[in-house]
Design an enzyme around this catalytic site. Structure first.
Site, PDB file in Angstrom:
ATOM      1  N   LYS A 105       0.860  -1.197   0.000  1.00 11.94           N
ATOM      2  CA  LYS A 105       0.000   0.000   0.000  1.00 11.94           C
ATOM      3  C   LYS A 105       0.884   1.230   0.000  1.00 11.94           C
ATOM      4  O   LYS A 105       2.033   1.189   0.467  1.00 11.94           O
ATOM      5  CB  LYS A 105      -0.885   0.019   1.256  1.00 11.94           C
ATOM      6  CG  LYS A 105      -2.122   0.883   1.109  1.00 11.94           C
ATOM      7  CD  LYS A 105      -3.230   0.149   0.386  1.00 11.94           C
ATOM      8  CE  LYS A 105      -4.463   0.975   0.197  1.00 11.94           C
ATOM      9  NZ  LYS A 105      -5.575   0.178  -0.356  1.00 11.94           N
ATOM     10  N   ASP A 145      -6.840   4.460  -4.591  1.00  7.13           N
ATOM     11  CA  ASP A 145      -7.510   4.278  -3.302  1.00  7.13           C
ATOM     12  C   ASP A 145      -8.195   5.613  -2.993  1.00  7.13           C
ATOM     13  O   ASP A 145      -8.478   6.387  -3.923  1.00  7.13           O
ATOM     14  CB  ASP A 145      -6.494   3.853  -2.225  1.00  7.13           C
ATOM     15  CG  ASP A 145      -7.180   3.384  -0.951  1.00  7.13           C
ATOM     16  OD1 ASP A 145      -7.818   2.319  -0.971  1.00  7.13           O
ATOM     17  OD2 ASP A 145      -7.119   4.087   0.068  1.00  7.13           O
TER      18      ASP A 145
HETATM   19  P1  NAD Z   1     -13.349   7.865  -2.686  1.00  7.49           P
HETATM   20  O1  NAD Z   1     -12.297   8.859  -2.434  1.00  7.49           O
HETATM   21  O2  NAD Z   1     -13.863   7.740  -4.057  1.00  7.49           O
HETATM   22  O3  NAD Z   1     -14.597   8.167  -1.729  1.00  7.49           O
HETATM   23  C1  NAD Z   1     -14.482   8.339  -0.354  1.00  7.49           C
HETATM   24  C2  NAD Z   1     -15.854   8.778   0.147  1.00  7.49           C
HETATM   25  O4  NAD Z   1     -15.833   8.811   1.568  1.00  7.49           O
HETATM   26  C3  NAD Z   1     -16.274  10.166  -0.308  1.00  7.49           C
HETATM   27  O5  NAD Z   1     -17.643  10.155  -0.652  1.00  7.49           O
HETATM   28  C4  NAD Z   1     -16.109  11.010   0.947  1.00  7.49           C
HETATM   29  O6  NAD Z   1     -17.006  12.107   0.973  1.00  7.49           O
HETATM   30  C5  NAD Z   1     -16.445  10.004   2.003  1.00  7.49           C
HETATM   31  N1  NAD Z   1     -15.935  10.361   3.318  1.00  7.49           N
HETATM   32  C6  NAD Z   1     -14.685  10.761   3.655  1.00  7.49           C
HETATM   33  N2  NAD Z   1     -14.642  11.027   4.967  1.00  7.49           N
HETATM   34  C7  NAD Z   1     -15.873  10.775   5.458  1.00  7.49           C
HETATM   35  C8  NAD Z   1     -16.466  10.869   6.732  1.00  7.49           C
HETATM   36  N3  NAD Z   1     -15.744  11.262   7.789  1.00  7.49           N
HETATM   37  N4  NAD Z   1     -17.781  10.560   6.876  1.00  7.49           N
HETATM   38  C9  NAD Z   1     -18.508  10.157   5.825  1.00  7.49           C
HETATM   39  N5  NAD Z   1     -18.008  10.041   4.588  1.00  7.49           N
HETATM   40  C10 NAD Z   1     -16.712  10.352   4.416  1.00  7.49           C
HETATM   41  O7  NAD Z   1     -12.786   6.490  -2.117  1.00  7.49           O
HETATM   42  P2  NAD Z   1     -13.220   5.034  -2.525  1.00  7.49           P
HETATM   43  O8  NAD Z   1     -12.304   4.568  -3.579  1.00  7.49           O
HETATM   44  O9  NAD Z   1     -14.690   4.997  -2.731  1.00  7.49           O
HETATM   45  O10 NAD Z   1     -12.825   4.228  -1.188  1.00  7.49           O
HETATM   46  C11 NAD Z   1     -13.700   4.168  -0.071  1.00  7.49           C
HETATM   47  C12 NAD Z   1     -13.267   3.032   0.835  1.00  7.49           C
HETATM   48  O11 NAD Z   1     -13.304   1.818   0.094  1.00  7.49           O
HETATM   49  C13 NAD Z   1     -11.845   3.139   1.389  1.00  7.49           C
HETATM   50  O12 NAD Z   1     -11.782   2.547   2.667  1.00  7.49           O
HETATM   51  C14 NAD Z   1     -11.043   2.317   0.424  1.00  7.49           C
HETATM   52  O13 NAD Z   1      -9.833   1.846   0.992  1.00  7.49           O
HETATM   53  C15 NAD Z   1     -12.027   1.200   0.157  1.00  7.49           C
HETATM   54  N6  NAD Z   1     -11.744   0.494  -1.085  1.00  7.49           N
HETATM   55  C16 NAD Z   1     -11.860   1.103  -2.281  1.00  7.49           C
HETATM   56  C17 NAD Z   1     -11.567   0.384  -3.428  1.00  7.49           C
HETATM   57  C18 NAD Z   1     -11.715   0.993  -4.794  1.00  7.49           C
HETATM   58  O14 NAD Z   1     -11.480   0.282  -5.781  1.00  7.49           O
HETATM   59  N7  NAD Z   1     -12.147   2.232  -4.926  1.00  7.49           N
HETATM   60  C19 NAD Z   1     -11.142  -0.956  -3.342  1.00  7.49           C
HETATM   61  C20 NAD Z   1     -11.049  -1.552  -2.097  1.00  7.49           C
HETATM   62  C21 NAD Z   1     -11.354  -0.807  -0.969  1.00  7.49           C
END
Ligand code: NAD
Length: 415
Positions: A105, A145
């Site tokens: 990561k 991410d």
């Molecule tokens: P992203 O940046 O697209 O979205 C993050 C979202 O979280 C946004 O809508 C933001 O407004 C919201 N957010 C941030 N802080 C917040 C809070 N305090 N309260 C409520 N909402 C809040 O990120 P993503 O890619 O959607 O990733 C989200 C999660 O999923 C992370 O934990 C990431 O590690 C995990 N994840 C994502 C992927 C991927 O392919 N995108 C894969 C595996 C895991």
């Protein structure tokens, strides 16, 4: 930002699950510390001519099953402990879906929303320059991410290719389609989570149309999950993003919520919904609660108030180890992150395979292969959990530990 050390949390989970894994204890010891951690400083000349220095990280947890694989996070709260935790989870996640990668990561401590596109590009290039020796198509393959996206991955590919003097699309996944990205990657995490949820619901004789949902996080993973579940008839009752949360007993159309967020910058104030506090997302009376934002959001403070029967962890590490025990005591099922959100890394693997073959699949081919992988992973873990009478998280970790242990032993490492 975090009250608990997320790395301590994951170590506790490994120790707990290892009791159910049929393997040598020595391998478990090696899984409790990353193989390599790098901290870099990245000086950037900002648009105003001043220089700012950002801190970045790349952690390589374990590569006994294949090259390290894991995303790059840009967030003001990112630190080494967080990146170590996420790198560790990646090792288990790749083993859970049985793809030939280990775990890594990366991240930069930055409020990327405050940077111009030009500054963001230079920050990305500076970071890749600093971690260049660690990464590579057969060594360590980054991906997007939180607050990183396909555009940033295109810059990663370009900078790596530039330094390596070789076109290297297979050094990073999650790239734009025009830059040899994979069809289906954008929605892969959400789609994978939905395939897993469908299989889980089958064990309860339910379908998505029978359930109501509250979702925290409305970015890539959260918004797509809401849209796919909505299309399958699920009722999306509450949504939270970083600026606030909304609720509607009648259900929210996530496409309308996305359009509203696009226009106003937040989901708050959507017509026909009630604004609720950010924390209230956790105590809505729904069937499934989906944390899809950041880690450590379900803690001892709110685990007792959760009314959902199931938690689908799309975010990485959203439940602390002590909160996990509260949920188990309250008979709330947790579908763990290393299974629920593994669709992202699975399609990343498909993208890497396509890059190496220089032959590209249709979206239907990607979805079909993803469905097979996620369904198989769920059934393996569910059967393991049933046979040992343990929680799905323990089963997922224990199964992953067994797979990593076998590969380690076969290679002659540690014996
Ligand atoms: P992203 O940046 O697209 O979205 C993050 C979202 O979280 C946004 O809508 C933001 O407004 C919201 N957010 C941030 N802080 C917040 C809070 N305090 N309260 C409520 N909402 C809040 O990120 P993503 O890619 O959607 O990733 C989200 C999660 O999923 C992370 O934990 C990431 O590690 C995990 N994840 C994502 C992927 C991927 O392919 N995108 C894969 C595996 C895991």
């Amino acid at each position: 930002m975090q009250s608990v050390d997320p790395f301590e949390n994951v170590i506790e989970q490994i120790d707990h699950a290892a009791k159910y894994a049929d393997c040598d204890n020595d391998i478990v010891k090696t899984l409790k510390s990353p193989q390599k951690s790098l901290i870099v400083s990245i000086p950037i000349e900002m648009d105003n001519g001043k220089v700012e220095v950002f801190e970045g990280y790349r952690v390589q947890h374990n590569n006994y099953r294949g090259p390290y694989k894991g995303g790059i996070r840009f967030h003001p709260g990112t630190n080494l402990a967080e990146v170590k935790t996420l790198a560790t989870l990646m090792t288990f996640k790749c083993a859970v879906v049985d793809i030939p990668f280990g775990g890594g990561k990366g991240g930069i401590t930055v409020d990327s929303k405050k940077l111009s596109e030009h500054e963001l590009k230079h920050l990305t290039q500076g970071y890749i320059d600093k971690i260049f020796d660690l990464i590579g198509p057969d060594k360590d393959i980054p991906a997007p991410d939180v607050y990183t996206n396909a555009q940033i991955m295109a810059w990663v590919m370009d900078e790596y290719s530039h330094i390596a003097r070789r076109h290297s699309p297979d050094v990073v996944t999650g790239k734009p389609l025009e830059n040899e990205g994979s069809l289906g990657r954008e929605t892969a995490t959400a789609q994978g989570a939905v395939y897993v949820l469908i299989e889980y619901l089958k064990t309860k004789n339910l379908e998505p149309k029978d359930i109501s949902i509250a979702i925290q996080g409305f970015g890539n993973a959260g918004s797509h999950a809401a849209e796919i579940l909505f299309s399958l008839g699920a009722k999306i009752c509450a949504i939270a993003d970083s600026k606030g949360a909304i609720f509607s007993q009648e259900g929210i159309d996530p496409h309308i919520a996305s359009a509203h967020k696009e226009k106003t910058g937040s989901i708050k104030g959507l017509k026909g919904t009630e604004n609720i506090s950010a924390e209230a997302i956790f105590n809505q009376k729904v069937d499934v609660l989906i944390p899809a934002a950041l880690e450590d959001v379900i803690t001892l403070k709110n685990a007792d108030k959760i009314k959902a029967k199931t938690v689908l962890e799309i975010a990485n590490a959203p439940v602390t180890a002590d909160a996990d025990r509260v949920l188990a005591r309250r008979k709330i099922d947790v579908i763990p992150d290393i299974l629920a959100n593994a669709g992202g890394v699975t399609v990343s693997y498909f993208e890497w395979v396509q890059n190496r073959e220089r032959y590209y699949w249709t979206e239907d081919e990607v979805k079909e292969k993803l469905e097979k992988k996620m369904t198989r992973a769920f059934l393996d873990i569910y059967e393991f959990a049933q046979s040992k009478k343990i929680a799905l998280r323990d089963a997922a970790l224990a199964l992953a530990i067994e797979r990593i242990a076998k590969s380690t032993k076969n290679r002659g490492i540690l014996n």
